[in-house]
Design an enzyme around this catalytic site. Structure first.
Site, PDB file in Angstrom:
ATOM      1  N   GLU A 147      -1.154  -0.346   6.381  1.00 41.61           N
ATOM      2  CA  GLU A 147      -0.533  -1.483   5.682  1.00 41.61           C
ATOM      3  C   GLU A 147      -0.426  -2.655   6.664  1.00 41.61           C
ATOM      4  O   GLU A 147      -0.553  -3.815   6.300  1.00 41.61           O
ATOM      5  CB  GLU A 147       0.871  -1.078   5.205  1.00 41.61           C
ATOM      6  CG  GLU A 147       1.650  -2.236   4.625  1.00 41.61           C
ATOM      7  CD  GLU A 147       3.104  -1.887   4.311  1.00 41.61           C
ATOM      8  OE1 GLU A 147       3.338  -0.980   3.507  1.00 41.61           O
ATOM      9  OE2 GLU A 147       3.993  -2.545   4.894  1.00 41.61           O
ATOM     10  N   SER A 188       6.473   0.816   7.363  1.00 39.17           N
ATOM     11  CA  SER A 188       5.423   1.798   7.044  1.00 39.17           C
ATOM     12  C   SER A 188       4.132   1.345   7.710  1.00 39.17           C
ATOM     13  O   SER A 188       3.678   0.222   7.473  1.00 39.17           O
ATOM     14  CB  SER A 188       5.183   1.863   5.541  1.00 39.17           C
ATOM     15  OG  SER A 188       6.342   2.229   4.861  1.00 39.17           O
ATOM     16  N   ARG A 248       1.194  -3.417  -2.736  1.00 44.49           N
ATOM     17  CA  ARG A 248       0.938  -3.959  -1.392  1.00 44.49           C
ATOM     18  C   ARG A 248      -0.307  -4.849  -1.390  1.00 44.49           C
ATOM     19  O   ARG A 248      -1.096  -4.844  -0.431  1.00 44.49           O
ATOM     20  CB  ARG A 248       0.773  -2.828  -0.357  1.00 44.49           C
ATOM     21  CG  ARG A 248       2.007  -1.978  -0.163  1.00 44.49           C
ATOM     22  CD  ARG A 248       3.120  -2.778   0.471  1.00 44.49           C
ATOM     23  NE  ARG A 248       4.282  -1.970   0.807  1.00 44.49           N
ATOM     24  CZ  ARG A 248       5.322  -1.771  -0.010  1.00 44.49           C
ATOM     25  NH1 ARG A 248       5.350  -2.318  -1.214  1.00 44.49           N
ATOM     26  NH2 ARG A 248       6.352  -1.044   0.375  1.00 44.49           N
TER      27      ARG A 248
HETATM   28  P1  FAD Z   1       4.053 -11.452   9.380  1.00 45.93           P
HETATM   29  O1  FAD Z   1       4.009 -10.066   9.900  1.00 45.93           O
HETATM   30  O2  FAD Z   1       4.408 -12.539  10.321  1.00 45.93           O
HETATM   31  O3  FAD Z   1       2.640 -11.793   8.712  1.00 45.93           O
HETATM   32  C1  FAD Z   1       2.006 -10.883   7.840  1.00 45.93           C
HETATM   33  C2  FAD Z   1       0.642 -11.464   7.427  1.00 45.93           C
HETATM   34  O4  FAD Z   1       0.820 -12.644   6.639  1.00 45.93           O
HETATM   35  C3  FAD Z   1      -0.226 -11.886   8.600  1.00 45.93           C
HETATM   36  O5  FAD Z   1      -1.566 -11.599   8.275  1.00 45.93           O
HETATM   37  C4  FAD Z   1      -0.009 -13.393   8.692  1.00 45.93           C
HETATM   38  O6  FAD Z   1      -1.107 -14.060   9.275  1.00 45.93           O
HETATM   39  C5  FAD Z   1       0.166 -13.785   7.236  1.00 45.93           C
HETATM   40  N1  FAD Z   1       1.074 -14.916   7.018  1.00 45.93           N
HETATM   41  C6  FAD Z   1       2.314 -15.086   7.553  1.00 45.93           C
HETATM   42  N2  FAD Z   1       2.891 -16.182   7.064  1.00 45.93           N
HETATM   43  C7  FAD Z   1       2.024 -16.735   6.186  1.00 45.93           C
HETATM   44  C8  FAD Z   1       2.061 -17.884   5.330  1.00 45.93           C
HETATM   45  N3  FAD Z   1       3.104 -18.692   5.290  1.00 45.93           N
HETATM   46  N4  FAD Z   1       0.987 -18.141   4.549  1.00 45.93           N
HETATM   47  C9  FAD Z   1      -0.085 -17.311   4.559  1.00 45.93           C
HETATM   48  N5  FAD Z   1      -0.170 -16.214   5.349  1.00 45.93           N
HETATM   49  C10 FAD Z   1       0.852 -15.931   6.155  1.00 45.93           C
HETATM   50  N6  FAD Z   1       7.512  -4.167   3.539  1.00 45.93           N
HETATM   51  C11 FAD Z   1       7.735  -3.829   2.235  1.00 45.93           C
HETATM   52  O7  FAD Z   1       6.993  -4.244   1.341  1.00 45.93           O
HETATM   53  N7  FAD Z   1       8.787  -3.027   1.879  1.00 45.93           N
HETATM   54  C12 FAD Z   1       9.644  -2.522   2.801  1.00 45.93           C
HETATM   55  O8  FAD Z   1      10.574  -1.804   2.447  1.00 45.93           O
HETATM   56  C13 FAD Z   1       9.441  -2.870   4.173  1.00 45.93           C
HETATM   57  N8  FAD Z   1      10.264  -2.381   5.132  1.00 45.93           N
HETATM   58  C14 FAD Z   1      10.056  -2.721   6.441  1.00 45.93           C
HETATM   59  C15 FAD Z   1      10.933  -2.218   7.405  1.00 45.93           C
HETATM   60  C16 FAD Z   1      10.774  -2.556   8.744  1.00 45.93           C
HETATM   61  C17 FAD Z   1      11.754  -2.010   9.757  1.00 45.93           C
HETATM   62  C18 FAD Z   1       9.718  -3.412   9.133  1.00 45.93           C
HETATM   63  C19 FAD Z   1       9.562  -3.820  10.559  1.00 45.93           C
HETATM   64  C20 FAD Z   1       8.823  -3.905   8.183  1.00 45.93           C
HETATM   65  C21 FAD Z   1       8.980  -3.552   6.829  1.00 45.93           C
HETATM   66  N9  FAD Z   1       8.101  -4.011   5.826  1.00 45.93           N
HETATM   67  C22 FAD Z   1       8.334  -3.698   4.500  1.00 45.93           C
HETATM   68  C23 FAD Z   1       6.942  -4.875   6.186  1.00 45.93           C
HETATM   69  C24 FAD Z   1       7.320  -6.372   6.318  1.00 45.93           C
HETATM   70  O9  FAD Z   1       8.693  -6.537   6.256  1.00 45.93           O
HETATM   71  C25 FAD Z   1       6.681  -7.213   5.205  1.00 45.93           C
HETATM   72  O10 FAD Z   1       5.281  -7.061   5.195  1.00 45.93           O
HETATM   73  C26 FAD Z   1       7.016  -8.697   5.355  1.00 45.93           C
HETATM   74  O11 FAD Z   1       6.723  -9.386   4.167  1.00 45.93           O
HETATM   75  C27 FAD Z   1       6.288  -9.351   6.533  1.00 45.93           C
HETATM   76  O12 FAD Z   1       6.835 -10.642   6.731  1.00 45.93           O
HETATM   77  P2  FAD Z   1       6.600 -11.445   8.070  1.00 45.93           P
HETATM   78  O13 FAD Z   1       7.142 -12.798   7.857  1.00 45.93           O
HETATM   79  O14 FAD Z   1       7.124 -10.708   9.229  1.00 45.93           O
HETATM   80  O15 FAD Z   1       5.007 -11.497   8.096  1.00 45.93           O
HETATM   81  N1  EPU Z   2       8.765  11.988   3.094  1.00 42.07           N
HETATM   82  C1  EPU Z   2       8.704  13.138   3.830  1.00 42.07           C
HETATM   83  N2  EPU Z   2       8.719  13.023   5.187  1.00 42.07           N
HETATM   84  C2  EPU Z   2       8.771  11.828   5.813  1.00 42.07           C
HETATM   85  C3  EPU Z   2       8.826  10.641   5.059  1.00 42.07           C
HETATM   86  C4  EPU Z   2       8.819  10.753   3.681  1.00 42.07           C
HETATM   87  O1  EPU Z   2       8.630  14.252   3.275  1.00 42.07           O
HETATM   88  O2  EPU Z   2       8.774  11.820   7.047  1.00 42.07           O
HETATM   89  C5  EPU Z   2       8.810  12.086   1.621  1.00 42.07           C
HETATM   90  C6  EPU Z   2      10.214  11.742   1.092  1.00 42.07           C
HETATM   91  O3  EPU Z   2      11.052  12.873   1.093  1.00 42.07           O
HETATM   92  C7  EPU Z   2       9.923  11.242  -0.306  1.00 42.07           C
HETATM   93  C8  EPU Z   2       8.551  10.574  -0.141  1.00 42.07           C
HETATM   94  O4  EPU Z   2       7.960  11.105   1.043  1.00 42.07           O
HETATM   95  O5  EPU Z   2       9.794  12.322  -1.195  1.00 42.07           O
HETATM   96  C9  EPU Z   2       8.632   9.049  -0.070  1.00 42.07           C
HETATM   97  O6  EPU Z   2       9.446   8.681   1.043  1.00 42.07           O
HETATM   98  P1  EPU Z   2      10.368   7.345   1.036  1.00 42.07           P
HETATM   99  O7  EPU Z   2      11.228   7.343  -0.187  1.00 42.07           O
HETATM  100  O8  EPU Z   2      11.023   7.248   2.354  1.00 42.07           O
HETATM  101  O9  EPU Z   2       9.356   6.165   0.824  1.00 42.07           O
HETATM  102  P2  EPU Z   2       7.913   5.843   1.446  1.00 42.07           P
HETATM  103  O10 EPU Z   2       6.891   6.108   0.392  1.00 42.07           O
HETATM  104  O11 EPU Z   2       7.724   6.527   2.746  1.00 42.07           O
HETATM  105  C10 EPU Z   2       7.901   3.399   0.578  1.00 42.07           C
HETATM  106  C11 EPU Z   2       7.477   2.068   1.113  1.00 42.07           C
HETATM  107  C12 EPU Z   2       8.599   1.483   1.969  1.00 42.07           C
HETATM  108  C13 EPU Z   2       9.835   1.316   1.095  1.00 42.07           C
HETATM  109  C14 EPU Z   2      10.233   2.686   0.557  1.00 42.07           C
HETATM  110  C15 EPU Z   2      11.409   2.599  -0.397  1.00 42.07           C
HETATM  111  C16 EPU Z   2       5.069   2.059   1.346  1.00 42.07           C
HETATM  112  C17 EPU Z   2       3.905   2.154   2.275  1.00 42.07           C
HETATM  113  N3  EPU Z   2       6.270   2.198   1.906  1.00 42.07           N
HETATM  114  O12 EPU Z   2       8.043   4.276   1.691  1.00 42.07           O
HETATM  115  O13 EPU Z   2       8.183   0.206   2.429  1.00 42.07           O
HETATM  116  O14 EPU Z   2      10.909   0.778   1.833  1.00 42.07           O
HETATM  117  O15 EPU Z   2       9.113   3.252  -0.162  1.00 42.07           O
HETATM  118  O16 EPU Z   2      10.993   2.039  -1.602  1.00 42.07           O
HETATM  119  O17 EPU Z   2       4.878   1.850   0.159  1.00 42.07           O
HETATM  120  C18 EPU Z   2       6.959  -0.847   4.197  1.00 42.07           C
HETATM  121  O18 EPU Z   2       6.127  -1.167   3.343  1.00 42.07           O
HETATM  122  O19 EPU Z   2       6.863  -1.193   5.400  1.00 42.07           O
HETATM  123  C19 EPU Z   2       8.102  -0.021   3.799  1.00 42.07           C
HETATM  124  C20 EPU Z   2       9.017   0.424   4.660  1.00 42.07           C
END
Ligand code: FAD
Ligand code: EPU
Length: 345
Positions: free
Chosen positions: A328, A232, A162
């Protein structure tokens, strides 16, 4: 009418009612640069936004919100890999779908991550065993004061968990305008994470991995179109091996992921869950019932509700485990980003 006239509601997945003084939707790097330079001329702050899926607006923004919508996908065939040049404003999940439909596998584990492709390098998005750094070839970044575009190799991006150079040296005064991806023609499924290990490595197809990832995500994560959230809310904490030993003695079932540098990553969701916080609410904000790491806008939450809830969650986890969570999500105040830990501590 308020002088803060432009609603940012469509541009933050928490679905908060924030406003900006000015709003520019930039479809080219030049537009983005001009909008930024104009805000500098007016001595107003500027904020780059992709799809707002990783930001929390603390107040109305007293400057120009610049929404990145630079499009375009160019695919080139190399001897061993496909090379993709992707405009920073392309939606990430649509790109993943496009690659699958065009027999360019390699992104399927990262299906359904919201946001723009240009935002993906910033926190090195990752899910289900794959991170952006595994498929990134380069990032094109614009120096906004001069309009000059520099190409950074993946190595120069200093990707970490991250984390990347775009949260440090290239954070202020730069915009990502394109991302280069490299997809190996010899596709290897990555099935190490969660339920993916139930798939047969010899016969599984990229589509099946994609479907399995989508299903797992749908079962745990709220859809921002229905319930505001930013994924997250906190990062998974990385602690020392000594600290991890202490935790393992008291809570042997705590998930622990050893890191290459000797540290140990814990699951923040598990820590929050163990504090019995699932469903816990402050005002309209709540801890998601199915994934404790996700804070949701349950019922017309304000940013104060979300901040107060995040404070409470961090405090309870800190007091129980002596592990202090860091958001995050990026916190955006009236003039720009604020230190998220400072806001919720
Ligand atoms: P924004 O939220 O619009 O911006 C994020 C930051 O980047 C801000 O500080 C902004 O100023 C800056 N920024 C935006 N565009 C630019 C640019 N072109 N140049 C420089 N800076 C810029 N993340 C994961 O890693 N893994 C996941 O599994 C994951 N699951 C998600 C699930 C859900 C339901 C949600 C809502 C979010 C999840 N995220 C996850 C977080 C998110 O998807 C990522 O951080 C994504 O890359 C953000 O993209 P955005 O375009 O919405 O950025
Ligand atoms: N867990 C619990 N209770 C909960 C949630 C999780 O016990 O309420 C336990 C799960 O059972 C598992 C562990 O925690 O053993 C990890 O959970 P999970 O696999 O759901 O992944 P996470 O660590 O919670 C991370 C990323 C996600 C990404 C998933 C899948 C971060 C901060 N989050 O979540 O990214 O989608 O792994 O790879 O690293 C995001 O960054 O916004 C995001 C959604």
């Amino acid at each position: 009418m308020s002088s803060q006239q432009h609603s940012l509601k469509p541009f933050n997945t928490f679905n908060l009612d924030a406003f900006a003084k000015n709003l520019v939707v930039a479809t080219t790097p030049e537009m983005l640069c001009t909008a930024w330079q104009e805000s500098q001329r007016l001595q107003q702050p500027a904020l780059l936004i992709g799809e707002g899926s990783n930001i929390l607006f603390l107040q109305d923004f007293q400057g120009t919100a610049i929404v990145n919508r630079i499009e375009g996908i160019v695919v080139k065939e190399g001897a061993e890999a496909w090379h993709l040049h992707v405009g920073a404003g392309e939606n990430w999940h649509r790109l993943v779908t496009y690659t699958l439909e065009n027999a360019l596998p390699g992104l399927e584990n990262m299906a359904m991550i919201p946001g723009c492709t240009g935002s993906a390098p910033i926190q090195n998005i990752g899910a289900y065993g794959v991170e952006l750094k595994d498929v990134c070839e380069y990032v094109d970044v614009m120096h906004l004061a001069t309009g000059k575009i520099e190409r950074l190799t993946a190595q120069a991006c200093e990707f970490g968990y991250r984390d990347s150079i775009f949260k440090h040296r290239y954070q202020h005064g730069y915009a990502i305008v394109a991302v280069g991806l490299i997809l190996n023609k010899k596709w290897q499924p990555i099935l190490s994470y969660g339920d993916l290990n139930q798939l047969a490595p010899e016969t599984v197809t990229p589509r099946q991995v994609f479907d399995a990832v989508c299903e797992m995500r749908r079962s745990k994560l709220p859809d921002p179109a229905e319930t505001g959230n930013a994924g997250s809310f906190f990062k998974n904490p990385v602690i020392t091996a000594e600290q991890a030993k202490v935790i393992a003695e008291v809570w042997p079932d705590a998930p622990r992921y050893p890191q290459a540098d000797g540290g140990v990553k814990l699951a923040a969701g598990w820590l929050i869950d163990r504090c019995d916080l699932k469903g816990y609410a402050v005002g309209g904000a709540a801890v998601h019932q199915r994934q404790a790491l996700v804070l949701i806008n349950k019922d017309r939450a304000t940013s104060d509700d979300i901040v107060a809830l995040a404070h409470e969650v961090r405090q309870r986890v800190g007091e129980k485990f002596n592990v202090w969570l860091e958001p995050e999500v990026r916190f955006i105040g009236a003039k720009g980003e604020q230190d998220a830990v400072g806001v919720i501590a």
